[in-house]
Design a protein around this motif. Structure first.
Motif, PDB file in Angstrom:
ATOM      1  N   ARG A 142      -2.534  -6.420   1.881  1.00 15.42           N
ATOM      2  CA  ARG A 142      -3.719  -7.276   1.769  1.00 15.42           C
ATOM      3  C   ARG A 142      -4.998  -6.449   1.907  1.00 15.42           C
ATOM      4  O   ARG A 142      -5.960  -6.645   1.162  1.00 15.42           O
ATOM      5  N   THR A 143      -4.994  -5.508   2.836  1.00 16.11           N
ATOM      6  CA  THR A 143      -6.190  -4.700   3.069  1.00 16.11           C
ATOM      7  C   THR A 143      -6.571  -3.897   1.841  1.00 16.11           C
ATOM      8  O   THR A 143      -7.763  -3.710   1.551  1.00 16.11           O
ATOM      9  N   THR A 144      -5.577  -3.413   1.112  1.00 13.19           N
ATOM     10  CA  THR A 144      -5.871  -2.618  -0.090  1.00 13.19           C
ATOM     11  C   THR A 144      -6.735  -3.397  -1.066  1.00 13.19           C
ATOM     12  O   THR A 144      -7.671  -2.856  -1.667  1.00 13.19           O
ATOM     13  N   LEU A 145      -6.445  -4.694  -1.238  1.00 12.37           N
ATOM     14  CA  LEU A 145      -7.223  -5.513  -2.174  1.00 12.37           C
ATOM     15  C   LEU A 145      -8.659  -5.697  -1.705  1.00 12.37           C
ATOM     16  O   LEU A 145      -9.543  -5.973  -2.521  1.00 12.37           O
ATOM     17  N   LEU A 146      -8.917  -5.574  -0.394  1.00  8.95           N
ATOM     18  CA  LEU A 146     -10.280  -5.686   0.109  1.00  8.95           C
ATOM     19  C   LEU A 146     -11.102  -4.443  -0.222  1.00  8.95           C
ATOM     20  O   LEU A 146     -12.329  -4.500  -0.290  1.00  8.95           O
ATOM     21  N   VAL A 147     -10.420  -3.325  -0.426  1.00  8.85           N
ATOM     22  CA  VAL A 147     -11.096  -2.046  -0.629  1.00  8.85           C
ATOM     23  C   VAL A 147     -11.265  -1.707  -2.102  1.00  8.85           C
ATOM     24  O   VAL A 147     -12.303  -1.221  -2.535  1.00  8.85           O
ATOM     25  N   ARG A 148     -10.244  -1.995  -2.909  1.00  6.66           N
ATOM     26  CA  ARG A 148     -10.281  -1.592  -4.314  1.00  6.66           C
ATOM     27  C   ARG A 148      -9.283  -2.425  -5.099  1.00  6.66           C
ATOM     28  O   ARG A 148      -8.449  -3.129  -4.534  1.00  6.66           O
ATOM     29  N   SER A 180      -6.144 -10.445  -6.613  1.00  5.63           N
ATOM     30  CA  SER A 180      -6.489 -10.782  -5.232  1.00  5.63           C
ATOM     31  C   SER A 180      -5.936 -12.145  -4.851  1.00  5.63           C
ATOM     32  O   SER A 180      -5.397 -12.325  -3.748  1.00  5.63           O
ATOM     33  N   GLN A 181      -6.046 -13.115  -5.745  1.00  3.45           N
ATOM     34  CA  GLN A 181      -5.515 -14.447  -5.456  1.00  3.45           C
ATOM     35  C   GLN A 181      -4.006 -14.397  -5.227  1.00  3.45           C
ATOM     36  O   GLN A 181      -3.484 -15.078  -4.335  1.00  3.45           O
ATOM     37  N   ILE A 182      -3.318 -13.596  -6.007  1.00  6.22           N
ATOM     38  CA  ILE A 182      -1.867 -13.501  -5.870  1.00  6.22           C
ATOM     39  C   ILE A 182      -1.492 -12.842  -4.544  1.00  6.22           C
ATOM     40  O   ILE A 182      -0.675 -13.364  -3.769  1.00  6.22           O
ATOM     41  N   VAL A 183      -2.100 -11.684  -4.260  1.00  4.84           N
ATOM     42  CA  VAL A 183      -1.764 -10.957  -3.033  1.00  4.84           C
ATOM     43  C   VAL A 183      -2.186 -11.737  -1.796  1.00  4.84           C
ATOM     44  O   VAL A 183      -1.407 -11.887  -0.841  1.00  4.84           O
ATOM     45  N   LEU A 184      -3.414 -12.270  -1.790  1.00  6.69           N
ATOM     46  CA  LEU A 184      -3.930 -12.964  -0.611  1.00  6.69           C
ATOM     47  C   LEU A 184      -3.224 -14.298  -0.376  1.00  6.69           C
ATOM     48  O   LEU A 184      -3.318 -14.865   0.719  1.00  6.69           O
ATOM     49  N   SER A 185      -2.519 -14.813  -1.391  1.00  5.18           N
ATOM     50  CA  SER A 185      -1.733 -16.032  -1.210  1.00  5.18           C
ATOM     51  C   SER A 185      -0.357 -15.746  -0.616  1.00  5.18           C
ATOM     52  O   SER A 185       0.423 -16.669  -0.384  1.00  5.18           O
ATOM     53  N   GLY A 186      -0.060 -14.466  -0.391  1.00  2.00           N
ATOM     54  CA  GLY A 186       1.182 -14.117   0.288  1.00  2.00           C
ATOM     55  C   GLY A 186       2.304 -13.637  -0.604  1.00  2.00           C
ATOM     56  O   GLY A 186       3.414 -13.404  -0.110  1.00  2.00           O
ATOM     57  N   TYR A 187       2.060 -13.483  -1.898  1.00  4.10           N
ATOM     58  CA  TYR A 187       3.109 -13.005  -2.790  1.00  4.10           C
ATOM     59  C   TYR A 187       3.316 -11.497  -2.601  1.00  4.10           C
ATOM     60  O   TYR A 187       2.367 -10.751  -2.333  1.00  4.10           O
ATOM     61  N   ARG A 188       4.547 -11.090  -2.753  1.00  4.19           N
ATOM     62  CA  ARG A 188       4.914  -9.683  -2.606  1.00  4.19           C
ATOM     63  C   ARG A 188       4.569  -8.936  -3.892  1.00  4.19           C
ATOM     64  O   ARG A 188       5.077  -9.268  -4.983  1.00  4.19           O
ATOM     65  N   CYS A 189       3.694  -7.946  -3.776  1.00  2.26           N
ATOM     66  CA  CYS A 189       3.232  -7.190  -4.949  1.00  2.26           C
ATOM     67  C   CYS A 189       3.417  -5.701  -4.681  1.00  2.26           C
ATOM     68  O   CYS A 189       3.330  -5.242  -3.536  1.00  2.26           O
ATOM     69  N   ALA A 190       3.666  -4.942  -5.743  1.00  2.05           N
ATOM     70  CA  ALA A 190       4.046  -3.547  -5.566  1.00  2.05           C
ATOM     71  C   ALA A 190       3.425  -2.668  -6.649  1.00  2.05           C
ATOM     72  O   ALA A 190       2.902  -3.156  -7.658  1.00  2.05           O
ATOM     73  N   LYS A 191       3.519  -1.370  -6.412  1.00  3.77           N
ATOM     74  CA  LYS A 191       2.996  -0.397  -7.373  1.00  3.77           C
ATOM     75  C   LYS A 191       3.920   0.813  -7.410  1.00  3.77           C
ATOM     76  O   LYS A 191       4.364   1.307  -6.365  1.00  3.77           O
ATOM     77  N   ILE A 192       4.209   1.275  -8.604  1.00  4.76           N
ATOM     78  CA  ILE A 192       4.988   2.495  -8.795  1.00  4.76           C
ATOM     79  C   ILE A 192       4.041   3.682  -8.740  1.00  4.76           C
ATOM     80  O   ILE A 192       3.011   3.712  -9.436  1.00  4.76           O
ATOM     81  N   ASP A 193       4.384   4.663  -7.931  1.00 11.36           N
ATOM     82  CA  ASP A 193       3.505   5.811  -7.701  1.00 11.36           C
ATOM     83  C   ASP A 193       3.710   6.874  -8.780  1.00 11.36           C
ATOM     84  O   ASP A 193       4.022   8.026  -8.497  1.00 11.36           O
TER      85      ASP A 193
END
Length: 269
Positions: A142-148, A180-193
């Motif tokens: 969640r914090t990541t979406l607040l930053v970028r 942001s709406q998806i992540v902040l609503s509690g859905y599990r979201c991911a990223k491949i590095d």
């Protein structure tokens, strides 16, 4: 898997975009090219591409009026027939194993609602290095979406049944608002590095919506306010995100000023 491509005056780039979809090691079931009333030869180009690959695989959707990329993506989302949707912009390109690695990650963790990956700006035609397998998948906090915004639109694969859509009142940062709406609503979201797609570098000084940094700053301020109204962002989080946004804007203005200063100091031939 359905792929949605919003198309606006993209006759010169759509061939490369669709070729990168067709080259996937895990071929999607359908491609939806949504023509946003370009008023030029774009629609003809889309029909030509569809004919080359087969209208049973590529569907051209011609909108009656230009309403921007959010409406175009939402239209494709609505007409998509498969459980997952991937987004690609008409001037960008995917690496060939992008969908294979993302769908493998989703199969390993079915609770993930959205998965993205890294992207880089490179000249058109640049080949990506062979990605590592298995992919390193990181859950985005969640914090990541607040930053970028950690999710480039052309990197995103998401579940079709998510109860959200692109906000058509936003002309900039509409993707950031949706993620942001998806992540902040509690859905599990991911990223491949790993880098699995590229933004093709524009030629001849061409500019786009993403180059208007003042408008982007205003758009991100508006999205933070909307998230507060929706109850997805607390007042403390709003203040934190607003401070980060202001610092980023000041840094960008400083860098812009330094570039102007250096260009004035550069000796003329």
């Amino acid at each position: 898997m359905s792929v949605v491509v919003p198309c606006f005056r993209c006759a010169a780039t759509i061939d490369d975009a669709v070729a990168s979809i067709a080259a996937q090691t895990l071929r999607p079931a359908e491609v939806l090219l949504v023509e946003d009333a370009s008023g030029d030869d774009t629609l003809d180009a889309l029909h030509r591409v569809a004919a080359a690959y087969g209208s049973d695989w590529i569907k051209v959707i011609a909108l009656p009026a230009n309403r921007g990329p959010s409406h175009a993506r939402n239209t494709g989302w609505q007409q998509a027939r498969h459980p997952y949707i991937a987004f690609l912009d008409a001037d960008d390109s995917w690496g060939p194993r992008k969908l294979e690695l993302q769908m493998a990650a989703l199969a390993a963790d079915p609770d993930i609602a959205l998965i993205a990956h890294q992207m880089l700006v490179r000249p058109r035609g640049t080949e990506l290095p062979e990605p590592r397998s298995p992919a390193d998948v990181q859950i985005v906090s969640r914090t990541t979406l607040l930053v970028r915004n950690p999710f480039p639109t052309a990197s995103v694969v998401l579940r079709r049944d998510l109860p959200f859509r692109f906000d058509e009142d936003f002309r900039r940062s509409e993707d950031y608002l949706l993620w942001s709406q998806i992540v902040l609503s509690g859905y599990r979201c991911a990223k491949i590095d790993q880098v699995l797609a590229i933004w093709n570098r524009r030629e001849n000084g061409a500019v786009g919506l993403s180059d208007d940094f003042d408008a982007i700053h205003r758009g991100r301020r508006d999205l933070r306010r909307k998230l507060v109204r929706q109850g997805l962002l607390s007042k403390h989080e709003f203040l934190f995100a607003s401070t980060i946004g202001m610092v980023n804007r000041m840094r960008r203005e400083l860098l812009r000023g330094l570039r102007r200063y250096r260009s004035r100091r550069r000796p003329r031939p």
